[in-house]
Design a protein around this motif. Structure first.
Motif, PDB file in Angstrom:
ATOM      1  N   GLU A 186       0.832  -1.202   0.000  1.00 10.18           N
ATOM      2  CA  GLU A 186       0.000   0.000   0.000  1.00 10.18           C
ATOM      3  C   GLU A 186       0.868   1.254   0.000  1.00 10.18           C
ATOM      4  OE1 GLU A 186      -3.072  -0.019  -0.496  1.00 10.18           O
ATOM      5  OE2 GLU A 186      -3.738  -2.045   0.063  1.00 10.18           O
ATOM      6  N   ARG A 187       0.856   1.992  -1.101  1.00 11.35           N
ATOM      7  CA  ARG A 187       1.606   3.239  -1.192  1.00 11.35           C
ATOM      8  C   ARG A 187       1.185   4.214  -0.083  1.00 11.35           C
ATOM      9  NH1 ARG A 187       6.143   5.293  -2.932  1.00 11.35           N
ATOM     10  NH2 ARG A 187       5.917   4.175  -4.923  1.00 11.35           N
ATOM     11  N   ALA A 188      -0.101   4.202   0.263  1.00 13.20           N
ATOM     12  CA  ALA A 188      -0.583   5.113   1.305  1.00 13.20           C
ATOM     13  C   ALA A 188       0.145   4.880   2.623  1.00 13.20           C
ATOM     14  CB  ALA A 188      -2.086   4.936   1.495  1.00 13.20           C
ATOM     15  N   VAL A 189       0.381   3.629   2.978  1.00 10.43           N
ATOM     16  CA  VAL A 189       1.055   3.327   4.235  1.00 10.43           C
ATOM     17  C   VAL A 189       2.479   3.886   4.221  1.00 10.43           C
ATOM     18  CG1 VAL A 189       1.907   1.468   5.719  1.00 10.43           C
ATOM     19  CG2 VAL A 189      -0.377   1.305   4.709  1.00 10.43           C
ATOM     20  N   VAL A 190       3.174   3.716   3.103  1.00 11.40           N
ATOM     21  CA  VAL A 190       4.525   4.271   2.989  1.00 11.40           C
ATOM     22  C   VAL A 190       4.481   5.793   3.132  1.00 11.40           C
ATOM     23  CG1 VAL A 190       6.547   4.519   1.497  1.00 11.40           C
ATOM     24  CG2 VAL A 190       5.276   2.346   1.549  1.00 11.40           C
ATOM     25  N   ASP A 191       3.520   6.434   2.493  1.00 12.64           N
ATOM     26  CA  ASP A 191       3.395   7.896   2.580  1.00 12.64           C
ATOM     27  C   ASP A 191       3.131   8.348   4.009  1.00 12.64           C
ATOM     28  OD1 ASP A 191       3.772   8.010  -0.141  1.00 12.64           O
ATOM     29  OD2 ASP A 191       1.653   8.341  -0.622  1.00 12.64           O
ATOM     30  N   TRP A 192       2.307   7.606   4.745  1.00 17.64           N
ATOM     31  CA  TRP A 192       1.999   7.984   6.125  1.00 17.64           C
ATOM     32  C   TRP A 192       3.228   7.899   7.021  1.00 17.64           C
ATOM     33  CZ3 TRP A 192      -2.888   4.446   5.866  1.00 17.64           C
ATOM     34  CH2 TRP A 192      -3.887   5.117   5.138  1.00 17.64           C
TER      35      TRP A 192
END
Length: 231
Positions: free
Chosen positions: A102-108
């Motif tokens: 999940e790209r979102a998790v990396v961004d967070w």
């Protein structure tokens, strides 16, 4: 991965961000002082207690020969960052790869509230971040690792998606062995003990199969399943 969300008094969850990605919806929520990750409506993990996630990495390192120089580790699942932060805090690890789909998790973690829990580990020069599916990554030819620390499900008997089930099959465990150096260690997090998975590890040719229990506040202990690839 924490199997059951910890409730903190009467704190109602507050959505911090909601994203649609290639694998569906992923949501970051705050409940009091803690954060939760929800994927497609399924609670995955929170920041309430990271003892077993840290032990996942510690147990893998302890199972390696102490004279192995600068061992490499692949962490399957960035999650809330406890395992990655623990690996980077240990100078003995020479290279740390984390695979998160999940790209979102990396961004967070890079520029969001979860950065406090990974402690800047993504910026460490030993850290490599791969955004992609862990199962596909392990089946593809590539770098061999001294340790695989896998935490993408609530355990071998309780997968988050149907596709992840293949990771714990004979073919999936064979792929794990192929990605390990001789004498390398496979460590798998689980929300509960799985005697069937212990047997699967032995049948797949792993030696020294053990299960470590980590006591949690409620319910059965979290566990780390361990197996060593033939030297």
């Amino acid at each position: 991965m924490t199997a059951v969300s910890t409730r903190h008094g009467d704190d109602a969850p507050v959505t911090v961000e909601r994203r649609d990605g290639p694998h569906g919806e992923v949501v970051l929520r705050r409940r009091g002082e803690h954060f939760e990750i929800i994927a497609n409506g399924c609670f995955l993990m929170d920041t309430a207690d990271g003892r077993s996630e840290r032990r996942l990495v510690d147990a893998a390192l302890a199972a390696l020969p102490p004279d192995r120089p600068a061992p490499s580790v692949l962490i399957g699942g960035l999650g809330v960052g406890f395992s990655l932060a623990r690996a980077v805090a240990e100078p003995r690890w020479g290279h740390v790869t984390v695979v998160e789909r999940e790209r979102a998790v990396v961004d967070w973690h890079r520029a969001g509230p979860l950065a406090a829990f990974s402690g800047g580990a993504l910026a460490d020069p030993r850290t490599e971040v791969v955004v992609g599916d862990l199962v596909a990554h392990l089946h593809a030819p590539g770098t061999r690792y001294d340790a695989l620390c896998l935490d993408i499900d609530n355990g071998p008997d309780w997968t988050v998606t149907d596709d992840n089930g293949g990771l714990y099959s004979p073919a999936g465990l064979a792929a794990c062995r192929a990605r390990l150096t001789p004498g390398g260690v496979l460590a798998v997090w689980s929300a509960q003990p799985s005697p069937a998975f212990e047997e699967a590890l032995r049948n797949a040719g792993f030696a020294g199969v053990t299960t470590e229990e980590i006591t949690v506040a409620r319910g059965v202990p979290d566990v780390v399943h361990l197996g060593v690839s033939a030297a």
